[in-house]
Design a protein around this motif. Structure first.
Motif, PDB file in Angstrom:
ATOM      1  N   SER A  41       0.848  -1.192   0.000  1.00 54.21           N
ATOM      2  CA  SER A  41       0.000   0.000   0.000  1.00 54.21           C
ATOM      3  C   SER A  41       0.885   1.244   0.000  1.00 54.21           C
ATOM      4  N   PHE A  42       0.392   2.313  -0.598  1.00 54.22           N
ATOM      5  CA  PHE A  42       1.147   3.559  -0.688  1.00 54.22           C
ATOM      6  C   PHE A  42       0.313   4.708  -0.154  1.00 54.22           C
ATOM      7  N   SER A  43       1.001   5.726   0.367  1.00 49.38           N
ATOM      8  CA  SER A  43       0.293   6.882   0.914  1.00 49.38           C
ATOM      9  C   SER A  43      -0.312   7.753  -0.177  1.00 49.38           C
ATOM     10  N   ILE A  44       0.237   7.660  -1.396  1.00 51.08           N
ATOM     11  CA  ILE A  44      -0.287   8.445  -2.509  1.00 51.08           C
ATOM     12  C   ILE A  44      -1.518   7.759  -3.089  1.00 51.08           C
ATOM     13  N   PRO A  45      -2.537   8.512  -3.495  1.00 51.29           N
ATOM     14  CA  PRO A  45      -3.703   7.895  -4.131  1.00 51.29           C
ATOM     15  C   PRO A  45      -3.299   7.094  -5.372  1.00 51.29           C
ATOM     16  N   ALA A  46      -3.795   5.872  -5.458  1.00 54.27           N
ATOM     17  CA  ALA A  46      -3.516   5.005  -6.598  1.00 54.27           C
ATOM     18  C   ALA A  46      -4.826   4.382  -7.058  1.00 54.27           C
ATOM     19  N   ILE A  47      -5.119   4.535  -8.334  1.00 52.94           N
ATOM     20  CA  ILE A  47      -6.358   4.006  -8.915  1.00 52.94           C
ATOM     21  C   ILE A  47      -5.980   3.016 -10.007  1.00 52.94           C
ATOM     22  N   SER A  48      -6.431   1.784  -9.864  1.00 54.75           N
ATOM     23  CA  SER A  48      -6.129   0.745 -10.844  1.00 54.75           C
ATOM     24  C   SER A  48      -7.293   0.579 -11.804  1.00 54.75           C
ATOM     25  N   VAL A  49      -6.965   0.434 -13.093  1.00 58.92           N
ATOM     26  CA  VAL A  49      -7.963   0.149 -14.129  1.00 58.92           C
ATOM     27  C   VAL A  49      -7.508  -1.110 -14.860  1.00 58.92           C
ATOM     28  N   GLY A  50      -8.328  -2.138 -14.834  1.00 62.18           N
ATOM     29  CA  GLY A  50      -7.902  -3.379 -15.482  1.00 62.18           C
ATOM     30  C   GLY A  50      -9.060  -4.312 -15.755  1.00 62.18           C
ATOM     31  N   GLY A 157      -5.992   2.215  -3.968  1.00 61.39           N
ATOM     32  CA  GLY A 157      -7.066   2.779  -3.158  1.00 61.39           C
ATOM     33  C   GLY A 157      -8.425   2.533  -3.769  1.00 61.39           C
ATOM     34  N   ILE A 158      -8.489   2.577  -5.100  1.00 62.28           N
ATOM     35  CA  ILE A 158      -9.708   2.234  -5.833  1.00 62.28           C
ATOM     36  C   ILE A 158      -9.321   1.256  -6.932  1.00 62.28           C
ATOM     37  N   ASN A 159      -9.997   0.135  -6.962  1.00 65.47           N
ATOM     38  CA  ASN A 159      -9.738  -0.907  -7.947  1.00 65.47           C
ATOM     39  C   ASN A 159     -10.916  -0.967  -8.914  1.00 65.47           C
ATOM     40  N   ILE A 160     -10.683  -0.594 -10.173  1.00 64.71           N
ATOM     41  CA  ILE A 160     -11.745  -0.546 -11.180  1.00 64.71           C
ATOM     42  C   ILE A 160     -11.596  -1.737 -12.126  1.00 64.71           C
ATOM     43  N   LEU A 161     -12.634  -2.547 -12.204  1.00 64.65           N
ATOM     44  CA  LEU A 161     -12.653  -3.703 -13.097  1.00 64.65           C
ATOM     45  C   LEU A 161     -13.538  -3.402 -14.293  1.00 64.65           C
ATOM     46  N   LEU A 162     -12.986  -3.567 -15.490  1.00 68.73           N
ATOM     47  CA  LEU A 162     -13.739  -3.363 -16.723  1.00 68.73           C
ATOM     48  C   LEU A 162     -14.195  -4.710 -17.278  1.00 68.73           C
ATOM     49  N   VAL A 163     -15.451  -4.764 -17.699  1.00 72.89           N
ATOM     50  CA  VAL A 163     -16.032  -5.982 -18.259  1.00 72.89           C
ATOM     51  C   VAL A 163     -16.698  -5.625 -19.583  1.00 72.89           C
ATOM     52  N   ASP A 164     -16.243  -6.224 -20.666  1.00 71.01           N
ATOM     53  CA  ASP A 164     -16.811  -5.973 -21.992  1.00 71.01           C
ATOM     54  C   ASP A 164     -18.230  -6.537 -22.052  1.00 71.01           C
ATOM     55  N   TYR A 165     -19.180  -5.710 -22.443  1.00 71.40           N
ATOM     56  CA  TYR A 165     -20.576  -6.139 -22.594  1.00 71.40           C
ATOM     57  C   TYR A 165     -20.689  -7.369 -23.483  1.00 71.40           C
ATOM     58  N   HIS A 166     -19.856  -7.423 -24.507  1.00 77.06           N
ATOM     59  CA  HIS A 166     -19.926  -8.537 -25.463  1.00 77.06           C
ATOM     60  C   HIS A 166     -19.121  -9.751 -25.020  1.00 77.06           C
ATOM     61  N   ARG A 167     -18.371  -9.621 -23.919  1.00 83.49           N
ATOM     62  CA  ARG A 167     -17.598 -10.749 -23.390  1.00 83.49           C
ATOM     63  C   ARG A 167     -17.774 -10.795 -21.861  1.00 83.49           C
ATOM     64  N   LEU A 168     -19.000 -10.826 -21.418  1.00 86.73           N
ATOM     65  CA  LEU A 168     -19.271 -10.795 -19.983  1.00 86.73           C
ATOM     66  C   LEU A 168     -18.580 -11.966 -19.278  1.00 86.73           C
ATOM     67  N   ARG A 189     -12.583  -8.384  -5.819  1.00 85.11           N
ATOM     68  CA  ARG A 189     -11.549  -7.417  -5.407  1.00 85.11           C
ATOM     69  C   ARG A 189     -11.845  -6.011  -5.903  1.00 85.11           C
ATOM     70  N   ALA A 190     -12.781  -5.877  -6.798  1.00 83.56           N
ATOM     71  CA  ALA A 190     -13.067  -4.573  -7.398  1.00 83.56           C
ATOM     72  C   ALA A 190     -13.925  -3.717  -6.480  1.00 83.56           C
ATOM     73  N   ASP A 191     -13.593  -2.446  -6.403  1.00 83.29           N
ATOM     74  CA  ASP A 191     -14.457  -1.470  -5.744  1.00 83.29           C
ATOM     75  C   ASP A 191     -15.523  -0.967  -6.712  1.00 83.29           C
ATOM     76  N   VAL A 192     -15.121  -0.866  -7.974  1.00 80.95           N
ATOM     77  CA  VAL A 192     -15.997  -0.376  -9.037  1.00 80.95           C
ATOM     78  C   VAL A 192     -15.927  -1.370 -10.195  1.00 80.95           C
ATOM     79  N   VAL A 193     -17.079  -1.744 -10.718  1.00 82.99           N
ATOM     80  CA  VAL A 193     -17.149  -2.577 -11.920  1.00 82.99           C
ATOM     81  C   VAL A 193     -17.848  -1.760 -12.997  1.00 82.99           C
ATOM     82  N   ILE A 194     -17.239  -1.704 -14.183  1.00 87.33           N
ATOM     83  CA  ILE A 194     -17.831  -0.966 -15.303  1.00 87.33           C
ATOM     84  C   ILE A 194     -18.055  -1.944 -16.454  1.00 87.33           C
ATOM     85  N   ILE A 195     -19.295  -2.052 -16.891  1.00 92.66           N
ATOM     86  CA  ILE A 195     -19.596  -2.824 -18.103  1.00 92.66           C
ATOM     87  C   ILE A 195     -19.417  -1.878 -19.279  1.00 92.66           C
ATOM     88  N   THR A 196     -18.451  -2.182 -20.125  1.00 96.07           N
ATOM     89  CA  THR A 196     -18.036  -1.283 -21.202  1.00 96.07           C
ATOM     90  C   THR A 196     -18.621  -1.704 -22.548  1.00 96.07           C
TER      91      THR A 196
END
Length: 393
Positions: A41-50, A157-168, A189-196
């Motif tokens: 963990s780091f003191s600086i804000p870190a946002i993961s997108v994957g 600090g925030i873990n964003i998971l992307l999920v392709d609508y066409h490959r759920l 593990r995701a805080d946010v899930v985005i269906i793209t």
């Protein structure tokens, strides 16, 4: 009719190998859960997108969305692995940095946003340590981790998971039978899930079905995004020579792509009235002399009116590519894309991100404004706490 999961193909005969692969992935995740493998963990804000699938889910345009949201408020750094680059270790992009040194996606990002830091390092822990300690970059306020959902050595600090609508992921299988890098339960593990890549005409009932099917926990937030296309601009020549995408209707278009999932673009451009001839290469394809001949010949054979359209990621590799005919160079346009949130979710998402950065960064102007307001309140006890306004992006 395009439906959710319609691009998934399962190789049934490979399922035994997927079972063996799953044992290894689950063991690795368990080692992190029990602390044998350490998360930093780091003191600086870190946002993961994957993502947890092989292939494109729209990581780059979503990272760019975050950059657009934050870069005029805080000092932003994007840290990527730099896939298929010709260098090793930590590399900080500068004005003279070339695409082979950092990879096509980081290069695209640096060209588009000259006021942010762009760095590459396969070791994300080391990359963050370098960004926060180097004299040139230690004023960074937030680090965006590109394609880092499975790089578990960093705990964002925030873990964003992307999920392709066409490959759920709920319909997919583990590699090699399907395209999942890890079991779909990893979405926990995701805080946010985005269906793209959602179709723009999704009905309210379809959103409700998708929400139920994703089966998220109460602490997780679900969002939906769709792709919007910007004006076409030439890869070579005057960058101000723009063309509205609607002006290409009725044209014969060679769609030149070296990305993981070009079908969405093919479908969208066809729906806009273009006759598409695909020129499809593998993801992150390094164009060679024989490719130039293929491109030149296929484009020359198209009837007029005609265009050659490519993606921003491919344009980064084509700029220094030799062997293209003058006809191809004059007709080659890049089609920029951006993501838009659906169901009026944009404001809620933006505030979630801004609030996280504001609360965790001590250098940002967001914090300075917040502290200034607190100072004023101490001198004017009758005032209510001030609010922070943000300029529209």
């Amino acid at each position: 009719m395009r439906t959710e999961g319609d691009l998934i193909h399962i190789n049934e005969w490979l399922k035994p190998l997927s079972w063996l692969y799953g044992i290894g992935v689950r063991l690795r995740n368990q080692l992190f859960e029990v602390g044998v493998l350490k998360e930093h963990s780091f003191s600086i804000p870190a946002i993961s997108v994957g993502n947890i699938t092989v292939g494109g889910t729209g990581k780059t345009p979503h990272v760019e969305y975050l950059v657009n949201l934050l870069h005029d408020k805080v000092k932003v750094a994007v840290l990527s692995r730099g896939y298929k680059r010709k260098t090793r270790g930590f590399v900080l992009a500068g004005e003279q940095t070339t695409m082979p040194e950092i990879g096509d996606e980081p290069y695209q990002m640096k060209k588009k946003f000259s006021d942010i830091y762009v760095a590459v390092d396969k070791d994300r822990v080391r990359g963050i340590e370098m960004l926060t300690s180097l004299e040139d970059t230690k004023d960074v306020d937030v680090i965006l981790l590109d394609d880092a959902f499975q790089h578990r050595y960093v705990k964002p600090g925030i873990n964003i998971l992307l999920v392709d609508y066409h490959r759920l992921i709920i319909y997919d299988k583990l590699l090699p039978a399907g395209r999942l890098r890890e079991p779909k339960e990893g979405k926990a593990r995701a805080d946010v899930v985005i269906i793209t890549k959602c179709p723009k005409d999704l009905k309210p009932m379809e959103f409700r079905v998708l929400t139920k099917a994703m089966d998220l926990y109460a602490y997780q937030e679900l969002y939906f995004t769709t792709i919007d296309y910007d004006d076409l601009r030439p890869v070579f020549g005057d960058p101000d020579r723009r063309m509205k995408i609607a002006e290409a209707a009725g044209s014969h278009v060679a769609l030149l792509t070296g990305i993981a999932s070009p079908r969405q673009m093919l479908l969208d451009l066809s729906a806009m009235g273009m006759t598409i001839t695909p020129l499809t290469f593998g993801d992150h394809h390094q164009f060679r002399e024989r490719d130039a001949q293929t491109i030149n010949e296929k484009f020359a054979a198209l009837p007029a009116p005609k265009l050659l359209i490519t993606t921003e990621k491919d344009a980064a590799r084509l700029e220094a590519f030799e062997g293209l005919s003058s006809e191809v160079r004059d007709s080659l346009y890049v089609l920029p894309i951006h993501v838009s949130f659906m169901l009026g979710q944009e404001e809620n998402f933006n505030q979630k991100i801004i609030s996280y950065v504001r609360k965790n960064s001590r250098n940002s102007i967001l914090v300075k404004k917040k502290d200034d307001n607190k100072s004023k309140d101490r001198h004017h006890s009758g005032n209510r706490p001030g609010t922070i306004s943000f300029r529209d992006n």
